[in-house]
Motif scaffolding. Structure first.
Motif, PDB file in Angstrom:
ATOM      1  N   SER A   1       0.824  -1.204   0.000  1.00  0.00           N
ATOM      2  CA  SER A   1       0.000   0.000   0.000  1.00  0.00           C
ATOM      3  C   SER A   1       0.861   1.258   0.000  1.00  0.00           C
ATOM      4  O   SER A   1       0.439   2.298  -0.517  1.00  0.00           O
ATOM      5  CB  SER A   1      -0.936   0.003   1.216  1.00  0.00           C
ATOM      6  N   SER A   2       2.073   1.178   0.538  1.00  0.00           N
ATOM      7  CA  SER A   2       2.941   2.360   0.581  1.00  0.00           C
ATOM      8  C   SER A   2       3.331   2.805  -0.825  1.00  0.00           C
ATOM      9  O   SER A   2       3.424   4.009  -1.108  1.00  0.00           O
ATOM     10  CB  SER A   2       4.193   2.086   1.419  1.00  0.00           C
ATOM     11  N   ALA A   3       3.543   1.847  -1.729  1.00  0.00           N
ATOM     12  CA  ALA A   3       3.869   2.214  -3.109  1.00  0.00           C
ATOM     13  C   ALA A   3       2.670   2.893  -3.775  1.00  0.00           C
ATOM     14  O   ALA A   3       2.826   3.870  -4.517  1.00  0.00           O
ATOM     15  CB  ALA A   3       4.275   0.969  -3.896  1.00  0.00           C
ATOM     16  N   PHE A   4       1.471   2.386  -3.501  1.00  0.00           N
ATOM     17  CA  PHE A   4       0.259   3.010  -4.050  1.00  0.00           C
ATOM     18  C   PHE A   4       0.080   4.418  -3.481  1.00  0.00           C
ATOM     19  O   PHE A   4      -0.242   5.361  -4.215  1.00  0.00           O
ATOM     20  CB  PHE A   4      -0.949   2.134  -3.716  1.00  0.00           C
ATOM     21  N   ILE A   5       0.273   4.582  -2.191  1.00  0.00           N
ATOM     22  CA  ILE A   5       0.109   5.888  -1.549  1.00  0.00           C
ATOM     23  C   ILE A   5       1.118   6.892  -2.107  1.00  0.00           C
ATOM     24  O   ILE A   5       0.790   8.055  -2.352  1.00  0.00           O
ATOM     25  CB  ILE A   5       0.255   5.763  -0.020  1.00  0.00           C
ATOM     26  N   ALA A   6       2.347   6.437  -2.361  1.00  0.00           N
ATOM     27  CA  ALA A   6       3.366   7.327  -2.932  1.00  0.00           C
ATOM     28  C   ALA A   6       2.953   7.796  -4.321  1.00  0.00           C
ATOM     29  O   ALA A   6       3.103   8.978  -4.661  1.00  0.00           O
ATOM     30  CB  ALA A   6       4.709   6.608  -2.986  1.00  0.00           C
ATOM     31  N   MET A   7       2.430   6.880  -5.148  1.00  0.00           N
ATOM     32  CA  MET A   7       1.934   7.265  -6.475  1.00  0.00           C
ATOM     33  C   MET A   7       0.771   8.245  -6.358  1.00  0.00           C
ATOM     34  O   MET A   7       0.723   9.277  -7.037  1.00  0.00           O
ATOM     35  CB  MET A   7       1.486   6.017  -7.240  1.00  0.00           C
ATOM     36  N   PHE A   8      -0.154   7.950  -5.473  1.00  0.00           N
ATOM     37  CA  PHE A   8      -1.342   8.789  -5.294  1.00  0.00           C
ATOM     38  C   PHE A   8      -0.945  10.196  -4.844  1.00  0.00           C
ATOM     39  O   PHE A   8      -1.451  11.198  -5.369  1.00  0.00           O
ATOM     40  CB  PHE A   8      -2.264   8.143  -4.259  1.00  0.00           C
ATOM     41  N   ARG A   9      -0.026  10.266  -3.908  1.00  0.00           N
ATOM     42  CA  ARG A   9       0.397  11.569  -3.401  1.00  0.00           C
ATOM     43  C   ARG A   9       1.136  12.366  -4.477  1.00  0.00           C
ATOM     44  O   ARG A   9       0.987  13.583  -4.581  1.00  0.00           O
ATOM     45  CB  ARG A   9       1.289  11.388  -2.169  1.00  0.00           C
ATOM     46  N   ARG A  10       1.920  11.686  -5.299  1.00  0.00           N
ATOM     47  CA  ARG A  10       2.663  12.395  -6.351  1.00  0.00           C
ATOM     48  C   ARG A  10       1.713  13.000  -7.379  1.00  0.00           C
ATOM     49  O   ARG A  10       1.918  14.119  -7.849  1.00  0.00           O
ATOM     50  CB  ARG A  10       3.624  11.431  -7.053  1.00  0.00           C
ATOM     51  N   LEU A  11       0.638  12.269  -7.718  1.00  0.00           N
ATOM     52  CA  LEU A  11      -0.265  12.733  -8.773  1.00  0.00           C
ATOM     53  C   LEU A  11      -1.337  13.695  -8.276  1.00  0.00           C
ATOM     54  O   LEU A  11      -1.866  14.485  -9.051  1.00  0.00           O
ATOM     55  CB  LEU A  11      -0.935  11.535  -9.448  1.00  0.00           C
ATOM     56  N   THR A  12      -1.684  13.620  -6.987  1.00  0.00           N
ATOM     57  CA  THR A  12      -2.769  14.463  -6.479  1.00  0.00           C
ATOM     58  C   THR A  12      -2.313  15.471  -5.436  1.00  0.00           C
ATOM     59  O   THR A  12      -3.049  16.400  -5.112  1.00  0.00           O
ATOM     60  CB  THR A  12      -3.891  13.610  -5.852  1.00  0.00           C
TER      61      THR A  12
END
Length: 271
Positions: free
Chosen positions: A248-259
């Protein structure tokens, strides 16, 4: 009996047709309107002399404007230039607003349709307009705030479609596979081999056709798929696994970068 309109590029009937509130003349130079769209809804094809800014508070808005197909998650807005033939639709339930701007006030807005990177001030104004009835605020103050909104929109950065499309048949075949299964974790080399091209050719075509790497495109399509799942109450961990992330940390990092925010904060804000 008239046929139910089809959502563009979907090949199946839309369940709901929404008609625009006016087609010839705007009631005011700048007009704000809220809309709650059920899933699988569409508008008819339109072309009006004023500009239109669309912003989704929840859900993902899709618009085909001219030859371009735009997908805009809630942190992005969409500008439709005056005189542009377009049609809007959505797969999932969506709450969005439209800001209609008369042509004479569009001189500082982009001359062509594009996605708009909404600033915190613009987002705050839109939220105020959303929750404050005009009867409570008064028509004159509302009109002044709408003029400020137009001024602020003209200063926002713009970008192409959040998830670009391509007319390249070979590249589009790969994109279709990734759209249908965002969790597909094959490497660039494996994808290229499966579609009979070299990895270097795939990388070059993606950059030339999409304006970004295929890796970036894959992350964006995963984000678009993540939003309705998060709004439906799925946990971050479950969504991350469904979209092919090992953690989930990899997903959260992607989400934070894009939003610019975390999944939890983003869902709480848009709700």
């Amino acid at each position: 009996m008239p046929q139910m309109p089809k959502a563009p590029d979907r090949g199946r009937p839309a369940r709901h047709l929404r008609l625009p509130p006016f087609t010839d003349v705007l009631p005011t130079p700048v007009f704000f309107r809220m809309e709650h769209m059920p899933s699988h809804a569409t508008y008819p094809q339109m072309c009006h002399p004023w500009g239109e800014f669309v912003y989704a508070f929840s859900g993902t808005t899709e618009v085909k404007a001219g030859d371009e197909h735009y997908i805009t998650p809630p942190h992005l807005g969409l500008w439709i230039a005056p005189g542009t033939e377009h049609v809007g639709f959505n797969e999932q339930e969506t709450v969005h607003c439209s800001v209609y701007i008369s042509r004479d006030l569009c001189t500082r807005m982009p001359s062509t349709s594009c996605a708009v990177m909404v600033s915190p001030l613009v987002r705050a104004i839109l939220e105020h307009l959303r929750v404050t009835p005009v009867e409570e605020e008064g028509e004159a103050p509302r009109a002044r705030l709408l003029r400020v909104l137009v001024d602020q929109l003209s200063t926002c950065a713009t970008t192409g479609s959040f998830v670009p499309h391509t007319d390249d048949a070979d590249l589009n075949a790969i994109l279709q596979v990734l759209r249908q299964n965002p969790a597909d974790n094959r490497s660039l080399a494996e994808l290229a081999d499966a579609f009979h091209m070299s990895e270097r050719t795939l990388m070059r075509r993606a950059q030339n056709e999409l304006g970004m790497s295929l890796t970036e495109w894959r992350q964006r399509i995963r984000l678009v798929n993540a939003l309705p799942m998060l709004h439906a109450g799925r946990s971050v961990e479950a969504v991350a696994l469904d979209l092919g992330y090992a953690t989930s940390s990899a997903f959260i990092a992607m989400f934070r970068r894009l939003t610019g925010t975390s999944p939890g904060q983003f869902v709480a804000r848009t709700r």
